[in-house]
Write a protein that holds these residues in place. Structure first.
Motif: not given
Length: 343
Positions: A52-74
């Protein structure tokens, strides 16, 4: 503007996907698995959600790679990798990096959510040498006792003072132990979340080899605990004395691992790499470009190969100012400077 990163990600999502109407999670074949040593995903195990804040969260349930973007951060290195795996070209990624910087100026610090893209990084603690004591403790002991002051302890203090490090901000240790020539070294404690997890010991005697004796877990970044929350920059260097000289962080070699890059990116500010001006520094320049960081080649590098040496001659404020003014974010300009310095 706050949703520009989300909007760009939506355009990159594959046509073949499923959306959970209740949770909002979007499932599709994960693009990350074959980059992380796994077979390509064909079972829709990549999951992404728009927050809801404009951020994005990603999670792979196979290789367990995770990444996210949070507004206010690079944009972190891992999130930029995700964008490229989803099909974003270099120009798009650079545009989104700039968007993230602009969004950061619009978001109040108290509104920035905590980053949860990866499990908490931990380091198994390794003890300091058994008889190691802080300079302050040793000074007090020798002042009130009749014990003769060891020559090596006296030299250790003089050596540390000559490095122009703020002794009120940084703590050093010394030990009389002779194993690894520790009695002829200054011990720098390594802390993580303000707990000692290891150390490096730098010799003050040119006849002692190797220059450093260390004990700590891999992927550690020195001096993260000392970074101020309101700083606009973090300066990345190779060695601990360079880091302490300008209150930066050190990767403790001429290479920066992906885990170290994640730690540095998690500080949420512009990253400026200052490589040593010898041939080994070229490797760190290449990695800085890969991670999307700025690189600085200050004018004093013609005379001094590292920051600590420059600070000893010019002072901390001048060196900091010169680093910030000389920083480059253009890949082409960085490559041209690299060729001039290292060839």
């Amino acid at each position: 503007m706050l949703n520009s990163i989300q909007d760009a990600v939506k355009l990159l999502l594959p046509a073949k996907r499923k959306t959970n109407a209740t949770s909002g999670w979007v499932s599709f074949n994960a693009p990350c698995c074959h980059h992380n040593g796994e077979s390509a995903d064909t079972r829709g195990r990549g999951g992404l959600v728009m927050n809801p804040d404009g951020g994005v969260s990603y999670h792979c349930f196979n290789c367990n790679f995770k990444a996210s973007y949070v507004p206010g951060r690079h944009l972190t290195y891992k999130f930029r990798k995700l964008l490229s795996w989803l099909g974003a070209d270099e120009g798009t990624v650079k545009r989104l990096v700039i968007d993230a910087i602009r969004i950061k100026d619009l978001v109040a610090p108290e509104q920035v959510a905590e980053v949860v893209e990866q499990e908490e990084i931990k380091f198994k603690a390794r003890p300091l040498p058994e008889e190691a004591r802080t300079f302050h403790e040793l000074n007090t002991f020798y002042e009130i006792s009749d014990t003769p002051v060891p020559d090596n302890w006296h030299v250790a203090v003089i050596y540390t003072a000559s490095r122009k490090i703020d002794l009120s901000r940084y703590e050093f240790y010394w030990t009389p132990e002779t194993q690894y020539n520790l009695h002829r070294r200054v011990i720098i404690p390594f802390t993580w979340k303000n707990h000692i997890i290891g150390y490096t010991a730098r010799t003050f005697d040119d006849t002692v080899k190797p220059k450093y004796h260390s004990s700590y877990e891999p992927n550690y970044v020195f001096n993260v605990d000392k970074q101020k929350s309101d700083s606009k920059f973090v300066i990345v260097v190779e060695g601990p004395f360079d880091a302490m000289a300008i209150d930066g962080v050190a990767v403790l070699s001429n290479e920066c691992s992906e885990t170290q890059a994640d730690i540095i990116d998690s500080l949420g500010r512009e990253v400026i790499v200052v490589p040593d001006a010898d041939k080994s520094g070229a490797k760190l320049v290449d990695q800085a470009v890969e991670y999307g960081w700025s690189v600085s080649f200050p004018i004093w590098q013609e005379k001094h190969k590292d920051i600590a040496s420059a600070v000893e001659e010019y002072g901390k404020l001048f060196v900091l100012k010169s680093i910030i003014e000389a920083r480059q974010s253009s890949k082409l300009k960085i490559e041209l400077r690299k060729k001039k310095i290292y060839n």
